[in-house]
Design a protein around this motif. Structure first.
Motif, PDB file in Angstrom:
ATOM      1  N   VAL A 275      -7.641   7.523  -6.969  1.00  0.00           N
ATOM      2  CA  VAL A 275      -6.122   6.735  -7.196  1.00  0.00           C
ATOM      3  C   VAL A 275      -6.187   5.226  -8.031  1.00  0.00           C
ATOM      4  CG1 VAL A 275      -3.804   6.447  -8.590  1.00  0.00           C
ATOM      5  CG2 VAL A 275      -5.154   8.749  -7.837  1.00  0.00           C
ATOM      6  N   SER A 276      -6.731   4.377  -8.243  1.00  0.00           N
ATOM      7  CA  SER A 276      -6.791   2.705  -9.004  1.00  0.00           C
ATOM      8  C   SER A 276      -5.174   2.322  -9.536  1.00  0.00           C
ATOM      9  CB  SER A 276      -7.788   2.455  -8.743  1.00  0.00           C
ATOM     10  OG  SER A 276      -8.651   2.657  -9.989  1.00  0.00           O
ATOM     11  N   TYR A 277      -5.383   1.396  -9.127  1.00  0.00           N
ATOM     12  CA  TYR A 277      -4.009   0.120  -9.368  1.00  0.00           C
ATOM     13  C   TYR A 277      -4.727  -1.462  -9.947  1.00  0.00           C
ATOM     14  CZ  TYR A 277      -0.702   4.314  -8.717  1.00  0.00           C
ATOM     15  OH  TYR A 277       0.293   4.980  -8.256  1.00  0.00           O
ATOM     16  N   ASP A 278      -5.252  -1.506 -10.438  1.00  0.00           N
ATOM     17  CA  ASP A 278      -5.384  -2.855 -11.221  1.00  0.00           C
ATOM     18  C   ASP A 278      -4.485  -3.897 -11.943  1.00  0.00           C
ATOM     19  OD1 ASP A 278      -8.102  -3.408 -10.403  1.00  0.00           O
ATOM     20  OD2 ASP A 278      -8.554  -0.990 -11.658  1.00  0.00           O
TER      21      ASP A 278
ATOM     22  N   GLY B  46       1.096  -1.196   0.356  1.00  0.00           N
ATOM     23  CA  GLY B  46       0.144  -0.063   0.064  1.00  0.00           C
ATOM     24  C   GLY B  46       0.776   0.954  -0.272  1.00  0.00           C
ATOM     25  N   ASN B  47       1.635   1.091   1.196  1.00  0.00           N
ATOM     26  CA  ASN B  47       2.745   2.623   0.574  1.00  0.00           C
ATOM     27  C   ASN B  47       4.060   2.586  -0.891  1.00  0.00           C
ATOM     28  OD1 ASN B  47       2.795   2.762   3.537  1.00  0.00           O
ATOM     29  ND2 ASN B  47       3.814   1.719   3.861  1.00  0.00           N
ATOM     30  N   THR B  48       3.736   2.148  -1.154  1.00  0.00           N
ATOM     31  CA  THR B  48       4.562   1.516  -2.206  1.00  0.00           C
ATOM     32  C   THR B  48       3.613   2.453  -3.409  1.00  0.00           C
ATOM     33  OG1 THR B  48       6.168   0.028  -2.412  1.00  0.00           O
ATOM     34  CG2 THR B  48       5.225   0.107  -4.264  1.00  0.00           C
ATOM     35  N   TYR B  49       2.583   1.931  -3.536  1.00  0.00           N
ATOM     36  CA  TYR B  49       1.584   2.489  -4.720  1.00  0.00           C
ATOM     37  C   TYR B  49       1.200   3.994  -3.786  1.00  0.00           C
ATOM     38  CZ  TYR B  49       0.998  -1.480  -7.295  1.00  0.00           C
ATOM     39  OH  TYR B  49       1.942  -3.012  -7.275  1.00  0.00           O
ATOM     40  N   GLU B  50       0.633   4.056  -2.528  1.00  0.00           N
ATOM     41  CA  GLU B  50       0.313   5.925  -1.960  1.00  0.00           C
ATOM     42  C   GLU B  50       1.402   6.876  -2.722  1.00  0.00           C
ATOM     43  OE1 GLU B  50      -0.648   5.797   1.588  1.00  0.00           O
ATOM     44  OE2 GLU B  50      -1.997   4.369   1.480  1.00  0.00           O
ATOM     45  N   GLU B  51       3.097   5.867  -3.031  1.00  0.00           N
ATOM     46  CA  GLU B  51       4.495   6.511  -3.180  1.00  0.00           C
ATOM     47  C   GLU B  51       4.008   7.158  -4.847  1.00  0.00           C
ATOM     48  OE1 GLU B  51       6.827   9.491  -3.366  1.00  0.00           O
ATOM     49  OE2 GLU B  51       6.320   8.374  -0.868  1.00  0.00           O
TER      50      GLU B  51
ATOM     51  N   ARG C 270      -6.424   2.832  -4.005  1.00  0.00           N
ATOM     52  CA  ARG C 270      -6.726   1.456  -3.866  1.00  0.00           C
ATOM     53  C   ARG C 270      -5.693   0.621  -5.598  1.00  0.00           C
ATOM     54  NH1 ARG C 270      -9.569   1.208   0.502  1.00  0.00           N
ATOM     55  NH2 ARG C 270     -11.363  -0.560  -0.382  1.00  0.00           N
ATOM     56  N   PHE C 271      -5.363  -0.394  -4.191  1.00  0.00           N
ATOM     57  CA  PHE C 271      -4.853  -1.531  -5.189  1.00  0.00           C
ATOM     58  C   PHE C 271      -5.713  -3.043  -5.517  1.00  0.00           C
ATOM     59  CE2 PHE C 271      -2.001  -4.978  -5.448  1.00  0.00           C
ATOM     60  CZ  PHE C 271      -1.533  -5.157  -6.710  1.00  0.00           C
ATOM     61  N   ARG C 272      -5.904  -3.583  -6.052  1.00  0.00           N
ATOM     62  CA  ARG C 272      -5.955  -4.913  -6.621  1.00  0.00           C
ATOM     63  C   ARG C 272      -5.591  -5.585  -7.159  1.00  0.00           C
ATOM     64  NH1 ARG C 272     -11.822  -6.342  -5.473  1.00  0.00           N
ATOM     65  NH2 ARG C 272     -11.637  -5.038  -3.371  1.00  0.00           N
ATOM     66  N   GLY C 273      -4.478  -6.961  -7.074  1.00  0.00           N
ATOM     67  CA  GLY C 273      -3.900  -7.658  -7.478  1.00  0.00           C
ATOM     68  C   GLY C 273      -4.331  -8.195  -8.510  1.00  0.00           C
ATOM     69  N   SER C 274      -5.835  -8.556  -8.056  1.00  0.00           N
ATOM     70  CA  SER C 274      -6.480  -9.172  -9.871  1.00  0.00           C
ATOM     71  C   SER C 274      -8.135  -8.688  -9.539  1.00  0.00           C
ATOM     72  CB  SER C 274      -6.561 -11.037  -9.000  1.00  0.00           C
ATOM     73  OG  SER C 274      -7.126 -10.863  -8.114  1.00  0.00           O
ATOM     74  N   GLN C 275      -8.361  -9.279 -10.482  1.00  0.00           N
ATOM     75  CA  GLN C 275      -9.714  -8.986 -10.670  1.00  0.00           C
ATOM     76  C   GLN C 275     -10.552  -9.472  -9.410  1.00  0.00           C
ATOM     77  OE1 GLN C 275     -11.366  -6.274 -12.337  1.00  0.00           O
ATOM     78  NE2 GLN C 275      -9.425  -6.031 -12.358  1.00  0.00           N
ATOM     79  N   HIS C 276     -10.959 -10.706  -9.078  1.00  0.00           N
ATOM     80  CA  HIS C 276     -11.355 -11.523  -8.443  1.00  0.00           C
ATOM     81  C   HIS C 276     -11.991 -10.149  -6.941  1.00  0.00           C
ATOM     82  CE1 HIS C 276     -10.254 -14.461  -9.898  1.00  0.00           C
ATOM     83  NE2 HIS C 276      -9.459 -15.608  -8.107  1.00  0.00           N
ATOM     84  N   GLY C 277     -13.150 -10.045  -6.742  1.00  0.00           N
ATOM     85  CA  GLY C 277     -14.414  -9.535  -6.190  1.00  0.00           C
ATOM     86  C   GLY C 277     -14.002  -7.839  -6.191  1.00  0.00           C
ATOM     87  N   GLY C 278     -14.054  -7.755  -8.124  1.00  0.00           N
ATOM     88  CA  GLY C 278     -14.018  -6.500  -8.716  1.00  0.00           C
ATOM     89  C   GLY C 278     -12.824  -5.673  -8.750  1.00  0.00           C
ATOM     90  N   SER C 279     -12.554  -5.130  -9.782  1.00  0.00           N
ATOM     91  CA  SER C 279     -11.282  -3.882  -9.944  1.00  0.00           C
ATOM     92  C   SER C 279     -10.858  -2.814  -8.546  1.00  0.00           C
ATOM     93  CB  SER C 279     -11.839  -2.955 -10.506  1.00  0.00           C
ATOM     94  OG  SER C 279     -13.037  -1.214  -9.976  1.00  0.00           O
ATOM     95  N   ALA C 280     -10.113  -2.139  -8.272  1.00  0.00           N
ATOM     96  CA  ALA C 280      -9.623  -1.966  -7.501  1.00  0.00           C
ATOM     97  C   ALA C 280     -10.294  -0.369  -7.043  1.00  0.00           C
ATOM     98  CB  ALA C 280      -8.175  -1.124  -7.071  1.00  0.00           C
ATOM     99  N   ALA C 281     -11.099   0.139  -7.549  1.00  0.00           N
ATOM    100  CA  ALA C 281     -12.002   1.977  -8.055  1.00  0.00           C
ATOM    101  C   ALA C 281     -13.207   0.595  -7.639  1.00  0.00           C
ATOM    102  CB  ALA C 281     -12.567   2.207  -9.040  1.00  0.00           C
ATOM    103  N   GLU C 282     -13.813  -0.488  -7.583  1.00  0.00           N
ATOM    104  CA  GLU C 282     -14.866  -0.638  -7.611  1.00  0.00           C
ATOM    105  C   GLU C 282     -14.974  -1.063  -6.050  1.00  0.00           C
ATOM    106  OE1 GLU C 282     -16.584  -2.347 -11.188  1.00  0.00           O
ATOM    107  OE2 GLU C 282     -15.657  -3.447  -9.919  1.00  0.00           O
ATOM    108  N   SER C 283     -14.451  -1.207  -5.264  1.00  0.00           N
ATOM    109  CA  SER C 283     -14.034  -1.870  -3.832  1.00  0.00           C
ATOM    110  C   SER C 283     -13.964  -0.315  -2.696  1.00  0.00           C
ATOM    111  CB  SER C 283     -12.225  -2.369  -3.622  1.00  0.00           C
ATOM    112  OG  SER C 283     -11.825  -1.035  -3.786  1.00  0.00           O
ATOM    113  N   ILE C 284     -14.243   0.869  -3.761  1.00  0.00           N
ATOM    114  CA  ILE C 284     -14.739   1.641  -2.200  1.00  0.00           C
ATOM    115  C   ILE C 284     -15.943   1.889  -2.058  1.00  0.00           C
ATOM    116  CG2 ILE C 284     -14.735   4.482  -2.120  1.00  0.00           C
ATOM    117  CD1 ILE C 284     -12.253   4.022  -3.802  1.00  0.00           C
ATOM    118  N   THR C 285     -16.806   1.086  -1.151  1.00  0.00           N
ATOM    119  CA  THR C 285     -18.672   0.766  -1.231  1.00  0.00           C
ATOM    120  C   THR C 285     -19.145   2.140  -0.707  1.00  0.00           C
ATOM    121  OG1 THR C 285     -17.721   0.103   1.387  1.00  0.00           O
ATOM    122  CG2 THR C 285     -18.040  -1.406  -0.575  1.00  0.00           C
TER     123      THR C 285
END
Length: 115
Positions: A97-100, A5-10, A51-66
């Motif tokens: 800012v989302s990372y898929d 998370g820190n890496t992607y925030e940076e 947000r970071f998602r390594g895979s699309q299981h459960g939706g995209s990174a942006a979709e994880s913001i409920t």
């Protein structure tokens, strides 16, 4: 997981600074949660969720913001503004800012409203 998370925030912070935004705060903690980045885009305070998602299981990174997560971010933003009255009268927006995966990044300006 936190180091990822820190890496992607940076990375997000660096990219947004290249676009002209200025960092006001990072990893601001409240009882409602954390604001990843608080930035200034000219005269607009921007609360950035990374947000970071390594895979699309459960939706995209942006979709994880409920809806629940958005509510917590809005409450945390209100706390930040109360603690920083100099910025409290400025307009605000919430960006994502989302990372898929490591290569697919998107910057969603005004991703949601506080209303």
């Amino acid at each position: 997981m936190r180091s990822i998370g820190n890496t992607y925030e940076e990375q997000a912070c660096t990219a947004l600074q290249r676009e002209g935004l200025t960092v006001l705060d990072r990893n601001y903690h409240t009882r409602y949660g954390e604001l990843d980045l608080v930035m200034l885009d000219r005269d607009i305070v921007v609360f950035v969720e990374v947000r970071f998602r390594g895979s699309q299981h459960g939706g995209s990174a942006a979709e994880s913001i409920t809806a629940s997560k958005r509510k917590k971010l809005i409450l945390a933003a209100r706390y930040w503004l109360a603690a920083h009255p100099r910025h409290a009268r400025l307009s605000c927006r919430f960006d994502v800012v989302s990372y898929d995966g490591p290569a697919e990044v998107s910057w969603l300006r005004a991703a949601f409203d506080a209303e």
